[in-house]
Write a protein that holds these residues in place. Structure first.
Motif, PDB file in Angstrom:
ATOM      1  N   UNK A 115     -16.303  11.020 -15.467  1.00 12.38           N
ATOM      2  CA  UNK A 115     -16.040  12.410 -15.118  1.00 12.38           C
ATOM      3  C   UNK A 115     -16.192  12.716 -13.647  1.00 12.38           C
ATOM      4  N   UNK A 116     -16.474  11.707 -12.825  1.00 14.58           N
ATOM      5  CA  UNK A 116     -16.639  11.920 -11.394  1.00 14.58           C
ATOM      6  C   UNK A 116     -15.313  11.666 -10.676  1.00 14.58           C
ATOM      7  N   UNK A 117     -15.093  12.428  -9.613  1.00 13.20           N
ATOM      8  CA  UNK A 117     -13.890  12.254  -8.814  1.00 13.20           C
ATOM      9  C   UNK A 117     -14.044  11.031  -7.912  1.00 13.20           C
ATOM     10  N   UNK A 118     -13.044  10.148  -7.953  1.00 10.28           N
ATOM     11  CA  UNK A 118     -13.109   8.889  -7.208  1.00 10.28           C
ATOM     12  C   UNK A 118     -11.912   8.803  -6.268  1.00 10.28           C
ATOM     13  N   UNK A 119     -12.176   8.484  -4.992  1.00  9.71           N
ATOM     14  CA  UNK A 119     -11.098   8.241  -4.037  1.00  9.71           C
ATOM     15  C   UNK A 119     -10.520   6.853  -4.281  1.00  9.71           C
ATOM     16  N   UNK A 120      -9.201   6.769  -4.431  1.00 10.48           N
ATOM     17  CA  UNK A 120      -8.554   5.492  -4.746  1.00 10.48           C
ATOM     18  C   UNK A 120      -7.360   5.265  -3.824  1.00 10.48           C
ATOM     19  N   UNK A 134       0.840  -1.194   0.000  1.00 10.92           N
ATOM     20  CA  UNK A 134       0.000   0.000   0.000  1.00 10.92           C
ATOM     21  C   UNK A 134       0.877   1.247   0.000  1.00 10.92           C
ATOM     22  N   UNK A 135       0.659   2.116  -0.989  1.00 15.66           N
ATOM     23  CA  UNK A 135       1.435   3.348  -1.092  1.00 15.66           C
ATOM     24  C   UNK A 135       0.723   4.498  -0.392  1.00 15.66           C
ATOM     25  N   UNK A 136      -0.576   4.619  -0.601  1.00 13.14           N
ATOM     26  CA  UNK A 136      -1.335   5.694   0.015  1.00 13.14           C
ATOM     27  C   UNK A 136      -2.612   5.940  -0.773  1.00 13.14           C
ATOM     28  N   UNK A 137      -3.305   7.026  -0.429  1.00 16.36           N
ATOM     29  CA  UNK A 137      -4.565   7.341  -1.097  1.00 16.36           C
ATOM     30  C   UNK A 137      -4.455   8.648  -1.874  1.00 16.36           C
ATOM     31  N   UNK A 138      -5.256   8.737  -2.931  1.00 16.80           N
ATOM     32  CA  UNK A 138      -5.383   9.956  -3.712  1.00 16.80           C
ATOM     33  C   UNK A 138      -6.759   9.925  -4.368  1.00 16.80           C
ATOM     34  N   UNK A 139      -6.997  10.818  -5.271  1.00 18.49           N
ATOM     35  CA  UNK A 139      -8.259  10.806  -6.008  1.00 18.49           C
ATOM     36  C   UNK A 139      -7.988  11.108  -7.473  1.00 18.49           C
ATOM     37  N   UNK A 194      -1.511  -0.378  -9.210  1.00 16.62           N
ATOM     38  CA  UNK A 194      -2.916  -0.690  -9.433  1.00 16.62           C
ATOM     39  C   UNK A 194      -3.719   0.183  -8.475  1.00 16.62           C
ATOM     40  N   UNK A 195      -4.683   0.903  -9.005  1.00 13.36           N
ATOM     41  CA  UNK A 195      -5.496   1.822  -8.217  1.00 13.36           C
ATOM     42  C   UNK A 195      -6.882   1.214  -8.011  1.00 13.36           C
ATOM     43  N   UNK A 196      -7.255   1.032  -6.743  1.00 15.72           N
ATOM     44  CA  UNK A 196      -8.569   0.463  -6.429  1.00 15.72           C
ATOM     45  C   UNK A 196      -9.399   1.506  -5.703  1.00 15.72           C
TER      46      UNK A 196
END
Length: 205
Positions: free
Chosen positions: A19-24, A8-13, A187-189
């Protein structure tokens, strides 16, 4: 099943395809080396053993070094077995993030952050005593009664009390693979996954 071990590296969006902002959550899953292949004929079940993360040779037992040498790889930090792997792999080959596709649903397993010894308000969400009455003293965050005196003359097992919080193995289901960067092994989940930044996680499908 298909799976990979990552960090796990961390979180971003990011902005998704709609077109919607997603927290990943960003997970770095460098190519995992197949260190053992188990079959029904030899072991009674089918499984792939994957290894991830570099480890110093001087800190590795000789038995492990011999095991890794059979796969022509260096000493690894994490070794995990996955049953009924859906992709055929031979010993010494690698498994990379491209086994997953953008848009599919996965599960992520990790160890939650340890919180130490905590009280009932933080650990179980108790509300405590709201309004003080005359003579009430330091009871706002107290657990209250935990059992009867004459009956049952003991505290029932499983009673919600203060104690060690966190450090549990948790599986987050239904996370969506939002983006894959094969050249960076990222990989962004969607959403959050268990553990602190730098923690080892297992991505499964």
């Amino acid at each position: 099943m298909k799976a990979i071990i990552g960090k796990k590296i961390g979180m971003t969006s990011i902005f998704g395809p709609e077109g919607k902002q997603v927290a990943v959550t960003i997970i770095e899953a460098a190519p995992n080396v197949v260190t053992q292949v188990k079959t029904t004929e030899s072991d009674g079940y089918n499984a792939l053993q994957l290894a991830f993360g570099e480890k110093k040779e001087k800190n590795t037992p000789k038995a492990e070094l011999n095991h890794f040498s059979k796969a022509n790889t260096t000493a690894k930090k994490v070794v995990k077995e996955f049953r009924d792997f859906s992709i055929d792999k031979n010993i010494g080959e690698t498994v990379a993030v491209d086994i997953f596709e953008e848009g599919e649903t996965v599960s992520v397993v990790g160890i939650t952050k340890g919180k130490g010894f905590q009280g009932v308000v933080k650990r179980h969400g108790f509300s405590g005593v709201g309004d003080q009455s005359h003579g009430q003293h330091d009871r706002q965050r107290a657990p209250g009664s935990i059992g009867g005196s004459s009956y049952p003359s003991r505290v029932f097992k499983g009673m919600r009390m203060a104690g060690r919080m966190g450090g549990d193995r948790v599986k987050m289901k239904g996370l969506k693979v939002v983006k894959i960067f094969p050249e960076k092994n990222y990989i962004l989940v969607s959403g959050s996954v268990p553990g602190h930044n730098g923690a080892v996680v297992f991505i499964q499908k």
